[in-house]
Motif scaffolding. Structure first.
Motif, PDB file in Angstrom:
ATOM      1  N   THR A  28      45.497  72.208  82.952  1.00 21.66           N
ATOM      2  CA  THR A  28      44.828  72.346  81.643  1.00 21.66           C
ATOM      3  C   THR A  28      45.139  73.729  81.072  1.00 21.66           C
ATOM      4  N   ARG A  29      46.373  74.169  81.278  1.00 23.96           N
ATOM      5  CA  ARG A  29      46.792  75.472  80.763  1.00 23.96           C
ATOM      6  C   ARG A  29      47.498  75.289  79.414  1.00 23.96           C
ATOM      7  N   ILE A  30      47.241  76.214  78.495  1.00 24.34           N
ATOM      8  CA  ILE A  30      47.840  76.167  77.156  1.00 24.34           C
ATOM      9  C   ILE A  30      48.507  77.506  76.857  1.00 24.34           C
ATOM     10  N   ALA A  31      49.698  77.444  76.273  1.00 30.17           N
ATOM     11  CA  ALA A  31      50.381  78.658  75.793  1.00 30.17           C
ATOM     12  C   ALA A  31      50.361  78.641  74.270  1.00 30.17           C
ATOM     13  N   VAL A  32      50.068  79.791  73.659  1.00 36.88           N
ATOM     14  CA  VAL A  32      49.971  79.896  72.197  1.00 36.88           C
ATOM     15  C   VAL A  32      50.753  81.127  71.738  1.00 36.88           C
ATOM     16  N   SER A  33      51.585  80.953  70.710  1.00 37.91           N
ATOM     17  CA  SER A  33      52.305  82.101  70.129  1.00 37.91           C
ATOM     18  C   SER A  33      51.740  82.413  68.747  1.00 37.91           C
ATOM     19  N   SER A  34      51.802  83.697  68.379  1.00 32.79           N
ATOM     20  CA  SER A  34      51.148  84.116  67.141  1.00 32.79           C
ATOM     21  C   SER A  34      51.944  85.182  66.395  1.00 32.79           C
ATOM     22  N   PHE A 267      53.588  63.705  69.829  1.00 34.21           N
ATOM     23  CA  PHE A 267      53.448  62.339  70.356  1.00 34.21           C
ATOM     24  C   PHE A 267      52.557  62.322  71.596  1.00 34.21           C
ATOM     25  N   HIS A 268      51.752  61.257  71.689  1.00 25.22           N
ATOM     26  CA  HIS A 268      50.928  61.050  72.872  1.00 25.22           C
ATOM     27  C   HIS A 268      51.839  60.615  74.024  1.00 25.22           C
ATOM     28  N   PRO A 269      51.771  61.277  75.196  1.00 25.68           N
ATOM     29  CA  PRO A 269      52.727  60.996  76.275  1.00 25.68           C
ATOM     30  C   PRO A 269      52.556  59.634  76.929  1.00 25.68           C
ATOM     31  N   VAL A 270      51.389  59.014  76.769  1.00 30.66           N
ATOM     32  CA  VAL A 270      51.129  57.723  77.407  1.00 30.66           C
ATOM     33  C   VAL A 270      51.241  56.576  76.401  1.00 30.66           C
ATOM     34  N   HIS A 271      50.579  56.694  75.274  1.00 29.46           N
ATOM     35  CA  HIS A 271      50.494  55.587  74.315  1.00 29.46           C
ATOM     36  C   HIS A 271      51.625  55.578  73.286  1.00 29.46           C
ATOM     37  N   SER A 310      47.926  67.054  75.830  1.00 31.23           N
ATOM     38  CA  SER A 310      48.158  67.452  77.221  1.00 31.23           C
ATOM     39  C   SER A 310      49.083  66.430  77.873  1.00 31.23           C
ATOM     40  N   SER A 311      49.724  66.834  78.976  1.00 31.06           N
ATOM     41  CA  SER A 311      50.732  65.980  79.626  1.00 31.06           C
ATOM     42  C   SER A 311      50.165  64.668  80.141  1.00 31.06           C
ATOM     43  N   ASN A 312      48.849  64.640  80.444  1.00 30.50           N
ATOM     44  CA  ASN A 312      48.242  63.383  80.885  1.00 30.50           C
ATOM     45  C   ASN A 312      47.597  62.619  79.729  1.00 30.50           C
ATOM     46  N   GLY A 313      47.662  63.176  78.522  1.00 31.90           N
ATOM     47  CA  GLY A 313      47.151  62.497  77.339  1.00 31.90           C
ATOM     48  C   GLY A 313      45.646  62.546  77.156  1.00 31.90           C
TER      49      GLY A 313
END
Length: 354
Positions: A28-34, A267-271, A310-313
């Motif tokens: 549940t890690r997020i990278a953000v650029s600013s 895009f949603h990775p699952v649906h 997120s990678s698990n959607g």
């Protein structure tokens, strides 16, 4: 289950340029650029493993505004691109920064291909730099582009670049990988590479964002003029006849249709459905196959700059920061925020999904 939404603590102090979840489905890690010259790493889980307001775990300063960020092979490896003209690799665990290459103008986009161990950067100097991560210290291959790149996205096999003059190039990643492997990697390698396909955007106005489908079948692109186009890679006439575009992110004010830019797509990775975020402060979910809007969330305080699943959607992150359409030159404290929605089980499912 209804959506739970929370705001991340310690957001950037200037406009957000990009936001990406870790590629690890359990992360549940997020990278953000600013534009405040920093890249931020947030962790949504607390010490007890509960997902909540999250916390800022690291911040990496750059010499100029950062325009894009992506994760590499693991969540401890990130790549950045920005107005200092550099493409950087950051080792999160050691906080070390390495310059992979320097362009001759600002670098707009950076992506990582885990299948081919390539980092590709696209710069306003109208070139791509293709970096081989499996050969540290090697000099990147430089591929000229016909015009300035605005957005870039990839699948397991394709790299899509949206440029000025409504031009789109689609490259075969295997061909790019083979090409860079053949070069010695010790001298500057400027190479003319023929794209797998050249296309003209279906949208009449400037492209703002391009995002590839998770099933490697095609991509969606958006424009500054409130439209999204959905297209397929397959060059057959039958497949190309499926492409379409639609209007979105428009608000009626005093009987006038106000049109906003569609800044971001994911895009949603699952649906396989996708989210769009616009200058109207709205995020909508779309079923690209059924050609229908699934839902639209409440209006956010200002322009939506970036969205990512997120990678698990299970989560959708939404970066909100004033844009040109807000008419604000100076950034007011508290104007920049990052919302995270915990999605219900069927919230991002398409209309025809079982």
């Amino acid at each position: 289950m209804a959506s739970n939404q929370f705001i991340l603590a310690s957001p950037p102090t200037d406009a957000i340029s990009a936001l990406k979840f870790s590629p690890d489905p359990n992360s549940t890690r997020i990278a953000v650029s600013s534009w405040d010259k920093n890249v931020y790493i947030y962790e949504l889980r607390d010490e007890n493993g509960n997902v909540g307001e999250g916390k800022l775990i690291q911040k990496f300063e750059h010499r100029a505004p950062v325009l894009d960020v992506c994760f590499g092979a693991t969540e401890d490896e990130i790549y950045t691109a920005g107005l200092d003209w550099d493409v950087r690799k950051i080792d999160v665990a050691t906080s070390s920064q390495t310059v992979l290459s320097s362009h001759e103008a600002g670098v707009r986009s950076v992506v990582y291909s885990k299948e081919h161990q390539l980092v590709v950067s696209a710069s306003w100097d109208s070139t791509l730099h293709v970096h081989r991560i499996d050969a540290p210290g090697s000099i990147p291959s430089i591929i000229p582009l016909p015009s300035k790149p605005f957005s870039m996205s990839l699948t397991a096999t394709k790299l899509v670049i949206a440029m000025a003059s409504r031009a789109l190039h689609i490259y075969d990643l295997k061909a790019l990988s083979l090409l860079t492997a053949q070069l010695d990697g010790t001298t500057p390698n400027k190479v003319e590479v023929e794209p797998w396909q050249r296309r003209e955007s279906s949208l009449k106005f400037m492209t703002r964002c391009v995002a590839c489908m998770p099933d490697d079948a095609g991509y969606a692109s958006s424009s500054i003029e409130g439209r999204v186009a959905v297209e397929w890679f397959d060059p057959s006439a039958e497949s190309q006849a499926r492409k379409y575009a639609f209007k979105c992110h428009r608000q009626t004010a005093d009987d006038v249709d106000v049109v906003y830019p569609v800044n971001t797509l994911s895009f949603h990775p699952v649906h396989g459905t996708f989210a769009s975020g616009g200058g109207d402060g709205v995020v909508a979910l779309w079923d690209g196959i059924a050609k229908r809007r699934i839902r639209q969330y409440q209006k956010y305080p200002s322009s939506v700059a970036a969205v990512d699943f997120s990678s698990n959607g299970k989560y959708l992150a939404i970066a909100v920061s004033p844009g040109f359409e807000d008419g604000k030159e100076d950034m007011v404290e508290g104007a920049v925020s990052i919302y995270v929605r915990e999605l219900g089980e069927t919230e991002a499912k398409g209309k025809g999904a079982k």
